[in-house]
Design a protein around this motif. Sequence first.
Motif, PDB file in Angstrom:
ATOM      1  N   GLY A  91       0.812  -1.212   0.000  1.00 22.08           N
ATOM      2  CA  GLY A  91       0.000   0.000   0.000  1.00 22.08           C
ATOM      3  C   GLY A  91       0.845   1.262   0.000  1.00 22.08           C
ATOM      4  N   GLU A  92       0.255   2.322   0.427  1.00 21.29           N
ATOM      5  CA  GLU A  92       0.943   3.626   0.394  1.00 21.29           C
ATOM      6  C   GLU A  92       2.153   3.676   1.322  1.00 21.29           C
ATOM      7  N   TYR A  93       2.183   2.779   2.316  1.00 22.83           N
ATOM      8  CA  TYR A  93       3.282   2.827   3.279  1.00 22.83           C
ATOM      9  C   TYR A  93       4.485   1.992   2.849  1.00 22.83           C
ATOM     10  N   GLY A  94       4.303   1.060   1.910  1.00 27.29           N
ATOM     11  CA  GLY A  94       5.417   0.244   1.430  1.00 27.29           C
ATOM     12  C   GLY A  94       5.982  -0.710   2.463  1.00 27.29           C
ATOM     13  N   CYS A  95       5.173  -1.104   3.446  1.00 31.30           N
ATOM     14  CA  CYS A  95       5.667  -1.991   4.498  1.00 31.30           C
ATOM     15  C   CYS A  95       5.207  -3.425   4.248  1.00 31.30           C
ATOM     16  N   TYR A  96       5.935  -4.388   4.777  1.00 32.32           N
ATOM     17  CA  TYR A  96       5.558  -5.795   4.689  1.00 32.32           C
ATOM     18  C   TYR A  96       6.455  -6.594   5.617  1.00 32.32           C
ATOM     19  N   ILE A  97       6.048  -7.833   5.874  1.00 31.20           N
ATOM     20  CA  ILE A  97       6.837  -8.747   6.697  1.00 31.20           C
ATOM     21  C   ILE A  97       7.391  -9.850   5.799  1.00 31.20           C
TER      22      ILE A  97
END
Length: 384
Positions: free
Chosen positions: A262-268
Amino acid sequence: MLIISFDAIGDSEFGRLTEYPAIASFAQQAAIFRDVSTVFLSNTYPIHTSVATGVNPDVHGIIANTKPFPSPHPVWNSREADIRAKTIWQSAFESGIETAAVFWPVTAGSKTIRYNIPEVLAQPGKSQIITSLKAGSKLLQLNLFLRHRKKLNGIRQPDLDNFATSCMTDIIRKYRPGLALIHLTAYDTLCHLHGQNSDGTAAAMASLDHNLALLLEAVGDDEDILIFSDHSQIDVHTVIEPNKILLSLNLLSQENGFYRSGEYGCYIECSGGSAFFHAGRLSPSQINEVQAMIAQSEGFRRFLSPKEMQVSGHKDVSFGYCATAGYCYEAAPSKEKATHGYPLDMPDYKVFYMARGKSFTPGSTSRGGSLLDIAPLVASCLNN
């Protein structure tokens, strides 16, 4: 010198393994190294590259099996060009020694392996045969595929190991390479599917024993041979998808089973027994919120230390953490019965190697050390 990787058989399985006749006979003639530490991240591609280079993943650059963003169709880190340290086969090439490799990780596109059947996986919609031919020795692969194709059953095991062994024995007999490397994965595959103490892993050990006998017959009695295990496995009863935490916070989206950044570009990033949080553009308060939720999540054991983050090549990631025994982290639904990727302080998580030849003392047993010791040992054997 012939190097054989017995993927995923930990030191705790050594006694069970040496009940099989060819392996037992080899062990009696070999120098044995027990209770050996693997490297972290304890997954196949980082470890095999560490064995080939003698350095940790943060130095050689192969820090995971696949690219980090969670996907049902991950891209494997197969390209030799991505290795940032000198490999044993590159050193052999510089010394005028020809190398053969069969299904050895991270060898796709090698310019220094003379006879190369790399371990590569085609993406959906792509031909596996064409993908393999492009990544390795074209005519060699084509000839061996036509000769031994009836032994293949897709990537099912132990058929895949039987095919690999047939290819390597043909190469050894016809070309006599100075260095040969083969990766046998039946135990890893069947342990993931069935767990450690299962009929599946017994079948895998029997297959390894059968294929070792064929390789020893092809090599003969005068060459140095080294067999090693890259990592252990730990039985799993619960598989966790940690990115669901980000979904619950609306920091990540999912569409048709695929995660979307998404807009935050975060993931695990999921690595079996460990996971790594890529914070993207999250604020410090949002990172703290995610970290607090992870610390309270099912199966959580602890956060990874700065040293573990460093040696694994993840020092620039916000934080990493690991699962307790019985739990693991995957990017998609999975029916894993056993896995790896845990930190090195897990109980019963050591590995082994054993070596036979003029450079080794038969019947000797050593304890301790690291898989990083193998590369200089191989270099010494080749120089002799």
